[in-house]
Design a protein around this motif. Structure first.
Motif, PDB file in Angstrom:
ATOM      1  N   THR A  40       9.305   6.960  -6.323  1.00  0.00           N
ATOM      2  CA  THR A  40       8.499   6.197  -5.374  1.00  0.00           C
ATOM      3  C   THR A  40       8.821   6.669  -3.966  1.00  0.00           C
ATOM      4  OG1 THR A  40       8.439   4.255  -6.805  1.00  0.00           O
ATOM      5  CG2 THR A  40       8.017   3.899  -4.459  1.00  0.00           C
ATOM      6  N   ARG A  41       7.770   6.906  -3.182  1.00  0.00           N
ATOM      7  CA  ARG A  41       7.955   7.319  -1.786  1.00  0.00           C
ATOM      8  C   ARG A  41       7.544   6.174  -0.883  1.00  0.00           C
ATOM      9  NH1 ARG A  41       6.297  10.785  -5.939  1.00  0.00           N
ATOM     10  NH2 ARG A  41       5.803  12.870  -5.148  1.00  0.00           N
ATOM     11  N   GLN A  42       8.512   5.609  -0.162  1.00  0.00           N
ATOM     12  CA  GLN A  42       8.236   4.545   0.795  1.00  0.00           C
ATOM     13  C   GLN A  42       8.001   5.155   2.169  1.00  0.00           C
ATOM     14  OE1 GLN A  42      10.499   0.672  -0.104  1.00  0.00           O
ATOM     15  NE2 GLN A  42      11.953   2.263  -0.668  1.00  0.00           N
ATOM     16  N   ILE A  43       7.103   4.532   2.916  1.00  0.00           N
ATOM     17  CA  ILE A  43       6.628   5.163   4.140  1.00  0.00           C
ATOM     18  C   ILE A  43       7.730   5.332   5.178  1.00  0.00           C
ATOM     19  CG2 ILE A  43       5.857   3.047   5.292  1.00  0.00           C
ATOM     20  CD1 ILE A  43       3.335   4.715   6.131  1.00  0.00           C
ATOM     21  N   HIS A  44       8.666   4.388   5.242  1.00  0.00           N
ATOM     22  CA  HIS A  44       9.713   4.536   6.251  1.00  0.00           C
ATOM     23  C   HIS A  44      10.639   5.699   5.928  1.00  0.00           C
ATOM     24  CE1 HIS A  44      11.787   2.208   3.200  1.00  0.00           C
ATOM     25  NE2 HIS A  44      12.930   2.335   3.830  1.00  0.00           N
ATOM     26  N   HIS A 100      -0.071   8.753   2.223  1.00  0.00           N
ATOM     27  CA  HIS A 100       0.149   7.415   2.787  1.00  0.00           C
ATOM     28  C   HIS A 100      -1.085   6.901   3.530  1.00  0.00           C
ATOM     29  CE1 HIS A 100       4.354   6.577   1.896  1.00  0.00           C
ATOM     30  NE2 HIS A 100       4.685   7.802   2.254  1.00  0.00           N
ATOM     31  N   ARG A 101      -1.816   7.771   4.156  1.00  0.00           N
ATOM     32  CA  ARG A 101      -3.006   7.335   4.897  1.00  0.00           C
ATOM     33  C   ARG A 101      -4.101   6.889   3.929  1.00  0.00           C
ATOM     34  NH1 ARG A 101      -7.754  10.048   7.062  1.00  0.00           N
ATOM     35  NH2 ARG A 101      -7.047  11.890   5.910  1.00  0.00           N
ATOM     36  N   ASP A 102      -4.746   5.783   4.261  1.00  0.00           N
ATOM     37  CA  ASP A 102      -5.857   5.251   3.474  1.00  0.00           C
ATOM     38  C   ASP A 102      -7.154   5.674   4.163  1.00  0.00           C
ATOM     39  OD1 ASP A 102      -7.817   3.741   2.230  1.00  0.00           O
ATOM     40  OD2 ASP A 102      -6.665   1.877   2.229  1.00  0.00           O
ATOM     41  N   PRO A 103      -7.798   6.763   3.716  1.00  0.00           N
ATOM     42  CA  PRO A 103      -8.956   7.287   4.445  1.00  0.00           C
ATOM     43  C   PRO A 103     -10.179   6.378   4.359  1.00  0.00           C
ATOM     44  CG  PRO A 103      -8.643   8.494   2.396  1.00  0.00           C
ATOM     45  CD  PRO A 103      -7.461   7.587   2.543  1.00  0.00           C
ATOM     46  N   ARG A 104     -10.239   5.517   3.361  1.00  0.00           N
ATOM     47  CA  ARG A 104     -11.414   4.657   3.196  1.00  0.00           C
ATOM     48  C   ARG A 104     -11.297   3.373   4.008  1.00  0.00           C
ATOM     49  NH1 ARG A 104     -13.449   0.869  -0.693  1.00  0.00           N
ATOM     50  NH2 ARG A 104     -11.579   1.009  -1.998  1.00  0.00           N
ATOM     51  N   ARG A 105     -10.133   2.730   3.948  1.00  0.00           N
ATOM     52  CA  ARG A 105      -9.971   1.435   4.615  1.00  0.00           C
ATOM     53  C   ARG A 105      -9.275   1.558   5.969  1.00  0.00           C
ATOM     54  NH1 ARG A 105      -8.255   0.857  -0.695  1.00  0.00           N
ATOM     55  NH2 ARG A 105      -9.525  -0.481  -2.033  1.00  0.00           N
ATOM     56  N   GLY A 106      -8.619   2.670   6.203  1.00  0.00           N
ATOM     57  CA  GLY A 106      -7.839   2.827   7.411  1.00  0.00           C
ATOM     58  C   GLY A 106      -6.407   2.342   7.231  1.00  0.00           C
ATOM     59  N   GLY A 107      -5.524   2.840   8.037  1.00  0.00           N
ATOM     60  CA  GLY A 107      -4.128   2.447   7.962  1.00  0.00           C
ATOM     61  C   GLY A 107      -3.341   3.273   6.965  1.00  0.00           C
ATOM     62  N   TYR A 108      -2.091   2.868   6.771  1.00  0.00           N
ATOM     63  CA  TYR A 108      -1.144   3.633   5.965  1.00  0.00           C
ATOM     64  C   TYR A 108      -0.447   2.693   4.993  1.00  0.00           C
ATOM     65  CZ  TYR A 108      -2.004   7.216   9.469  1.00  0.00           C
ATOM     66  OH  TYR A 108      -2.624   8.141  10.286  1.00  0.00           O
ATOM     67  N   VAL A 109      -0.429   3.072   3.702  1.00  0.00           N
ATOM     68  CA  VAL A 109       0.118   2.195   2.663  1.00  0.00           C
ATOM     69  C   VAL A 109       1.637   2.343   2.605  1.00  0.00           C
ATOM     70  CG1 VAL A 109      -2.012   2.279   1.334  1.00  0.00           C
ATOM     71  CG2 VAL A 109      -0.173   3.920   0.827  1.00  0.00           C
ATOM     72  N   TRP A 110       2.261   1.303   2.056  1.00  0.00           N
ATOM     73  CA  TRP A 110       3.714   1.248   2.057  1.00  0.00           C
ATOM     74  C   TRP A 110       4.342   2.257   1.104  1.00  0.00           C
ATOM     75  CZ3 TRP A 110       7.525  -0.204   4.970  1.00  0.00           C
ATOM     76  CH2 TRP A 110       8.803  -0.308   4.423  1.00  0.00           C
TER      77      TRP A 110
END
Length: 423
Positions: free
Chosen positions: A64-68, A103-113
């Protein structure tokens, strides 16, 4: 004489960061951390592994890769690149592409955890994670990474439109994956790291809006809340920024009570913010020194050494474990404050903190720093498994070596610029 009243010997008072051997020691420790973390962390499927105590990947088959973790590794690899460590640019590129492509969510915007090889495992959109995306993009822009400018613009827009709350001068904490629900919780930890990232973005772009936001967060968290609480940083609030003393959350990211390590982190960030703000906001330096003093008086274990992880509101330890990151932040804070304050207290504690790290936290046999110790300083793993990341310890090693003109990256660049003119 108590620990809190340590003073330097009058016959030997030269600050350690000025001494050639100590500077060599710091760079050697930084290089050891790079050796332990960089190459072993590289996941050929993208992103980075977290490592066990021996430096081997955890869950290597499907990590699992966590964004931090991803973003902090990018930031630290940029530090490596700036000081001239070969191999760092490849790690920056590896991490930046994983942030942008996964990590980037191209459809909804933002970055997932978090993600694994199959896809998203936790789609939460957290201010904490977005702060580190902003930090990674800002840092990567300093070494000319081709994705940095676009990522910086993208995450800035998300922060401004989704997380920033103009009324309070802070960021909201967390949405679910599709932005349909905003949690009522407000926390200082996400805002603290957003302050760090906003300063980095200001340095990278010159856009003063980043700096203004950082100053407003500091005013809310420290001047409005921590100072009246006796320079103890409150962690947990409701959506109206009313303190929740009874909050019980995630022991790692949102533990109950107060966390002295965060008081230390704020002590350095306040000085950094004061410098970047052209030393306008004089309240910051006094607050920073008081936060450092309180972390020692209330958080330091005078029997065994080390900082208790959390305290209750009567200043009694809740979690008595000693983690690696508070002492790392204490070292950075003592070094930064000492650059402006000649009081022996900060120099003495800088030395004592390094004594503690050298004798108890640095893993001389296997590499890296031990992430967690019991109250009696024997290793344990109740909260953390393995050695989580390079970020805190590396900055403890490098901050004392460079000018205190802003962030560490700015200090490295300015030192390099000065050296070129001296040749």
């Amino acid at each position: 004489m108590t620990d809190a009243k340590l003073t330097l010997p009058k016959t030997n008072s030269s600050p350690w960061p000025n001494r050639p051997f100590h500077r060599q020691y710091l760079m050697r420790q930084a290089n050891n951390l790079f050796d332990f973390f960089e190459a072993p962390s590289m996941n050929p499927k993208g992103g980075f592994f977290e490592l066990d105590d021996d430096g081997n990947p955890l869950d290597a088959d499907n990590a699992t890769r966590q964004i931090h973790v991803t973003t902090r590794m990018v930031h630290c690899a940029v530090l490596g690149s700036l000081i001239g460590r070969p191999g760092s640019d490849e790690i920056v590129d590896h991490g930046m592409r994983y942030i942008w492509d996964r990590h980037r969510d191209p459809r909804r915007g933002g970055y997932v955890w978090s993600l694994d090889d199959a896809g998203v495992t936790n789609g939460a959109k957290q201010a904490y994670g977005h702060a580190f995306v902003l930090l990674a993009a800002s840092s990567a822009s300093l070494v000319g990474h081709p994705l940095a400018k676009e990522m910086l613009a993208d995450v800035t827009e998300v922060i401004n439109t989704r997380f920033w709350e103009e009324k309070s001068g802070s960021v909201r904490d967390e949405y679910n994956h599709d932005w349909s629900q905003l949690l009522p919780y407000r926390g200082q930890n996400a805002n603290m790291h957003m302050t760090e990232a906003l300063m980095a973005a200001f340095e990278a772009t010159g856009n003063r809006d980043y700096l203004t936001k950082a100053e407003r967060i500091a005013e809310l968290i420290i001047l409005k809340h921590a100072v009246p609480l006796g320079h103890r940083v409150a962690e947990h609030f409701d959506e109206n920024w009313v303190l929740d003393r009874n909050y019980e959350g995630n022991e790692m990211f949102r533990p109950s009570g107060t966390t002295p390590g965060h008081w230390l982190e704020w002590a350095r960030l306040l000085y950094q913010l004061w410098v970047l703000g052209e030393k306008r906001l004089s309240w910051m330096t006094g607050a920073a020194r008081a936060l450092f003093h309180q972390s020692i008086e209330l958080g330091w274990d005078s029997v065994h050494g080390g900082f208790f992880y959390t305290l209750d509101w009567d200043n009694k330890p809740i979690m008595r474990e000693k983690l690696w990151w508070p002492v790392s932040e204490a070292i950075g804070a003592a070094a930064y404050i000492s650059a402006f304050d000649n009081e022996d207290y900060f120099q003495a504690w800088y030395r004592k903190l390094w004594d503690y790290a050298e004798n108890h936290v640095i893993d001389h046999q296997r590499g890296g720093w031990l992430s967690e110790l019991k109250e009696d300083l024997t290793p344990t793993s109740r909260l953390f498994v393995g050695k989580p990341d390079i970020y805190h310890a590396l900055q403890a090693c490098l901050i004392p070596l460079y000018p205190t003109t802003g962030s560490l990256t700015k200090g490295i660049i300015e030192a390099d610029h000065t050296a070129k003119h001296l040749v």
